[in-house]
Design a protein around this motif. Structure first.
Motif, short mmCIF file in Angstrom:
data_model
loop_
_atom_site.label_atom_id
_atom_site.label_comp_id
_atom_site.label_asym_id
_atom_site.label_seq_id
_atom_site.Cartn_x
_atom_site.Cartn_y
_atom_site.Cartn_z
N LEU A 76 0.78 -1.14 0.07
CA LEU A 76 -0.10 -0.02 -0.07
C LEU A 76 0.72 1.22 0.05
O LEU A 76 0.60 2.49 -0.43
N ILE A 77 2.13 1.33 0.68
CA ILE A 77 2.89 2.37 0.72
C ILE A 77 3.42 2.71 -0.61
O ILE A 77 3.64 3.81 -1.10
N GLY A 78 3.90 1.46 -1.22
CA GLY A 78 4.44 1.75 -2.57
C GLY A 78 3.54 2.42 -3.80
O GLY A 78 4.07 2.54 -4.84
N LYS A 79 2.26 2.34 -3.70
CA LYS A 79 1.32 2.75 -4.63
C LYS A 79 0.40 3.54 -4.36
O LYS A 79 0.13 3.59 -3.02
N LYS A 80 -0.20 4.25 -5.23
CA LYS A 80 -1.60 5.12 -4.92
C LYS A 80 -2.79 4.31 -4.90
O LYS A 80 -2.77 3.30 -5.58
N ILE A 112 -6.93 -3.30 3.60
CA ILE A 112 -6.94 -2.72 5.04
C ILE A 112 -7.75 -3.80 5.97
O ILE A 112 -7.14 -3.64 6.92
N ASN A 113 -8.75 -4.12 5.21
CA ASN A 113 -9.48 -5.19 6.22
C ASN A 113 -8.77 -6.30 6.52
O ASN A 113 -8.61 -6.70 7.81
N ASN A 114 -7.77 -6.96 5.69
CA ASN A 114 -7.03 -7.91 6.08
C ASN A 114 -5.90 -7.49 6.97
O ASN A 114 -5.71 -8.18 8.01
N MET A 115 -5.10 -6.49 6.87
CA MET A 115 -4.39 -5.94 8.01
C MET A 115 -5.06 -5.71 9.09
O MET A 115 -4.58 -6.04 10.36
N LEU A 149 0.47 4.02 7.83
CA LEU A 149 0.72 2.58 7.37
C LEU A 149 2.44 2.60 7.35
O LEU A 149 2.79 1.31 7.59
N SER A 150 3.08 3.41 7.15
CA SER A 150 4.57 3.53 6.86
C SER A 150 4.96 3.42 8.42
O SER A 150 5.93 2.39 8.67
N LYS A 151 4.49 3.95 9.41
CA LYS A 151 4.87 3.98 10.81
C LYS A 151 4.45 2.38 11.46
O LYS A 151 5.10 1.77 12.23
N LEU A 152 3.32 2.07 10.91
CA LEU A 152 2.69 0.74 11.49
C LEU A 152 3.43 -0.34 11.11
O LEU A 152 3.82 -1.21 11.55
N LYS A 153 4.35 -0.39 9.64
CA LYS A 153 5.05 -1.35 9.16
C LYS A 153 6.12 -1.23 9.94
O LYS A 153 6.91 -2.29 10.34
N ASP A 154 6.92 -0.11 10.34
CA ASP A 154 7.82 -0.06 11.14
C ASP A 154 7.91 -0.80 12.66
O ASP A 154 8.74 -1.49 13.07
N ILE A 155 6.88 -0.72 13.31
CA ILE A 155 6.28 -1.03 14.44
C ILE A 155 6.42 -2.73 14.37
O ILE A 155 6.97 -3.40 15.08
#
Length: 155
Positions: free
Chosen positions: A43-47, A109-112, A139-145
């Motif tokens: 999701l971060i890599g694309k619009k 997003i529902n899967n996440m 989403l980027s910060k969530l990925k880092d955590i």
């Protein structure tokens, strides 16, 4: 001699089961964390629809937050999310992603959100709505955590 021969299968069984108990929770939870990281990367890599949507920034000043401190409920993944700060952040992320999924229908997003709920074993947590960020930054910060949690799970 007969007693020793009979003990070998029992000892082998105990050694095998002990390893599964210690590693079992990590094996169950690692796929959830891995899928969260993978989905966030996609999701971060694309619009995508709603990527510019404004959401509460739950990652800023979690130590000084005015919301009450949350403690993890016992779950199969509570071993991975042991620090209260990580748990609170992930629990609040569940609440934010539920709000996002109500406004924007993106299946990833529902899967996440489903995977996050599995990690924290709670569905709603209080969210401080004063600070705002874009969904893509969230989403980027969530990925880092989740990367940090995944690295802990490797040991």
């Amino acid at each position: 001699m007969g007693l020793t021969f009979q003990l070998i299968p029992a000892l082998f069984y105990l050694l095998t089961c002990t390893g599964d108990v210690v590693q079992g929770q990590r094996r169950i939870c690692q796929p959830c964390v891995r899928e969260i990281i993978h989905t966030a990367n996609l999701l971060i890599g694309k619009k995508f629809p709603c990527c510019e949507m404004e959401v509460p920034d739950i990652f800023e000043d979690t130590e000084n937050s005015s919301t009450p401190q949350l403690l993890p409920k016992e779950s199969s993944c509570s071993q991975l999310v042991m620090t209260t700060n990580d748990f609170e952040t992930l629990c609040r992320a569940v609440t934010v992603l539920q709000q996002v999924s109500n406004s924007c229908s993106v299946p990833k997003i529902n899967n996440m959100n489903r995977n996050l709920m599995h990690l924290v074993n709670q569905t709603t947590c209080p969210v401080n709505q004063t600070k705002i960020t874009k969904l893509q930054d969230f989403l980027s910060k969530l990925k880092d955590i989740n990367l940090k949690i995944f690295q802990k799970a490797q040991f």
